[in-house]
Design an enzyme around this catalytic site. Structure first.
Site, short mmCIF file in Angstrom:
data_model
loop_
_atom_site.label_atom_id
_atom_site.label_comp_id
_atom_site.label_asym_id
_atom_site.label_seq_id
_atom_site.Cartn_x
_atom_site.Cartn_y
_atom_site.Cartn_z
N HIS A 130 0.80 -0.93 0.08
CA HIS A 130 0.01 -0.06 0.01
C HIS A 130 0.97 1.17 0.00
CE1 HIS A 130 -3.67 -2.48 -0.04
NE2 HIS A 130 -3.43 -2.65 1.44
N HIS A 204 -9.81 1.99 0.53
CA HIS A 204 -9.74 0.93 1.22
C HIS A 204 -10.85 0.74 2.37
CE1 HIS A 204 -7.77 -2.67 3.13
NE2 HIS A 204 -6.78 -2.64 2.50
N GLU A 340 -11.79 -3.55 -2.90
CA GLU A 340 -10.58 -2.59 -3.32
C GLU A 340 -10.60 -2.57 -4.69
OE1 GLU A 340 -7.11 -3.29 -0.81
OE2 GLU A 340 -8.60 -4.46 0.16
C1 GLA Z 1 -5.29 -5.35 1.90
C2 GLA Z 1 -4.29 -6.74 1.64
C3 GLA Z 1 -4.62 -7.30 2.92
C4 GLA Z 1 -4.12 -6.61 4.08
C5 GLA Z 1 -5.15 -5.41 4.18
C6 GLA Z 1 -4.78 -4.46 5.21
O1 GLA Z 1 -6.45 -5.68 1.39
O2 GLA Z 1 -4.59 -7.29 0.69
O3 GLA Z 1 -3.55 -8.42 3.05
O4 GLA Z 1 -2.57 -6.07 4.13
O5 GLA Z 1 -4.97 -4.57 2.91
O6 GLA Z 1 -4.92 -4.89 6.32
#
Ligand code: GLA
Length: 375
Positions: A130, A204, A340
């Site tokens: 991220h 997110h 997402e």
């Molecule tokens: C995304 C990732 C997950 C996790 C979340 C945040 O969805 O794919 O593995 O890292 O973000 O916690």
């Protein structure tokens, strides 16, 4: 009596008309970041009573209030009512945040572009997650009220400088949130760069249609318009294969309860500790298409996700442990789900995936709509 009624009506009608035509964008202080910058919480209302709260810290959706089938409004996303919630160390969940420069994982924090190998900070084991250590979710965005007639809208802008978190190019990013009368929250992303770079922007938000803080989302029903998904290795990096969902717990082409197969003896579910996978959306071209539909039977609430993006990360909050307290109370294991909309994780290292490269002179654009209704 009749006279009084006439008088009251005469006063009320213009006021009601006004309420229906003029958008409302509220603004209140949300505290100060560690460098002393004041950030704000903006409220978008529509005439039907839906309310969305967004802070320019991290371009974060903090609350979404929508009615259930009895007209009762609840907040259906996980979030905090104060800035400290978002900045605390324990919060590694990215609740509601705008994610960038590169959403999801980059294997070993490395990618090659124009013959140059770039290294970006790793954090999730060996991989980058991220956007690095201080991604777009931890930045203060410039905010502008861009409400138009009948449509409250907030535009956020951030300049990610050349070299920030290891990425090349000055990247100008604009994210516009607008709330419609169909209880639809539209997010438009735009970006330009002055050097070749890679880009994967998403939001997110963690949804629980029974209300944030309700136990699990395992009773929610989900439809995903995806014939294929991208299986992962033990570090959650795609193997590069586009695997058919047919005959697997990843087949959500017909609406299915999320909990129905989540504990199946399936290698991919074990690696993800549940669902934490990118689905390849069935789509042609880049027009807006329905990617997902979520239904919560008790409240009757429905969420539809439309997007121009090629993929969607379906994540069932498997890393939530109950250690985070937010507006809705304790956020427990699998108490929310994320959809997402995005390009595929680790695309820069998989030339066969849709490209995430942005060139100077090009304008990146994408749109996602979260639309709420009742069944
Ligand atoms: C995304 C990732 C997950 C996790 C979340 C945040 O969805 O794919 O593995 O890292 O973000 O916690």
């Amino acid at each position: 009596m009749a006279k009084r009624l006439l008088f009251t009506t005469a006063l009320l009608v213009p006021a009601l008309m006004q309420a229906q035509t003029s958008p409302k964008l509220g603004k209140q202080s949300f505290g100060k970041t560690s460098d002393g910058t004041e950030v704000f919480l903006y409220t978008l209302h529509n005439a039907k009573g839906m309310e969305v709260k967004i802070t320019n810290y991290g371009g974060t959706i903090a609350q979404i209030k929508v009615p259930d089938r009895n007209g009762k409004f609840d907040d259906v996303v996980l979030g905090f009512d104060n800035l400290d919630g978002y900045t605390q160390k324990a919060n590694t969940a990215y609740f509601g945040a705008t994610i960038g420069r590169y959403g999801n994982r980059l294997a070993r924090g490395t990618f090659t572009l124009d013959g140059h190998t770039y290294h970006v900070p790793t954090k999730d084991g060996a991989n980058s997650l991220h956007g690095g250590l201080k991604g777009f979710d931890k930045r203060t965005w410039e905010a502008k009220d861009v409400s138009a007639k009948g449509a409250p809208a907030l535009e956020l802008h951030y300049l990610s400088r050349d070299g920030e978190e290891g990425y090349p190019g000055n990247l100008n990013v604009t994210v516009r949130f607008s709330l419609g009368e169909k209880d639809d929250l539209r997010i438009d992303y735009m970006a330009t760069t002055d050097k070749d770079t890679v880009l994967n922007l998403t939001n997110h938000s963690y949804f629980n249609l029974a209300g944030a803080g309700s136990d699990t989302v395992l009773n929610h029903k989900l439809m995903l318009a995806a014939d294929r998904f991208t299986p992962v290795d033990s570090t959650l990096i795609p193997t590069g294969v586009l695997q058919s969902v047919a005959g697997t717990p990843f087949d959500f082409r017909k609406s299915t309860e999320i909990g129905a197969r989540i504990n199946d003896n399936n290698e991919q579910l074990k690696l993800g500790k549940g669902y934490d996978h990118n689905f390849v959306l069935n789509r042609s071209g880049e027009s807006l298409a329905l990617a997902a539909k979520v239904e919560e039977p008790k409240s009757g609430r429905v969420l539809e996700v439309l997007t121009t993006q090629p993929g969607v990360q379906f994540y069932t909050g498997n890393f939530l442990t109950g250690s985070i307290h937010g507006i809705g109370g304790v956020y427990a294991f699998r108490s929310a789900l994320c959809l997402e909309t995005q390009h595929f994780p680790d695309s820069p290292n998989h030339p066969q995936f849709p490209s995430t490269v942005l060139h100077p002179g090009q304008q990146f654009r994408s749109t996602t709509i979260y639309r709420f209704s009742i069944e």
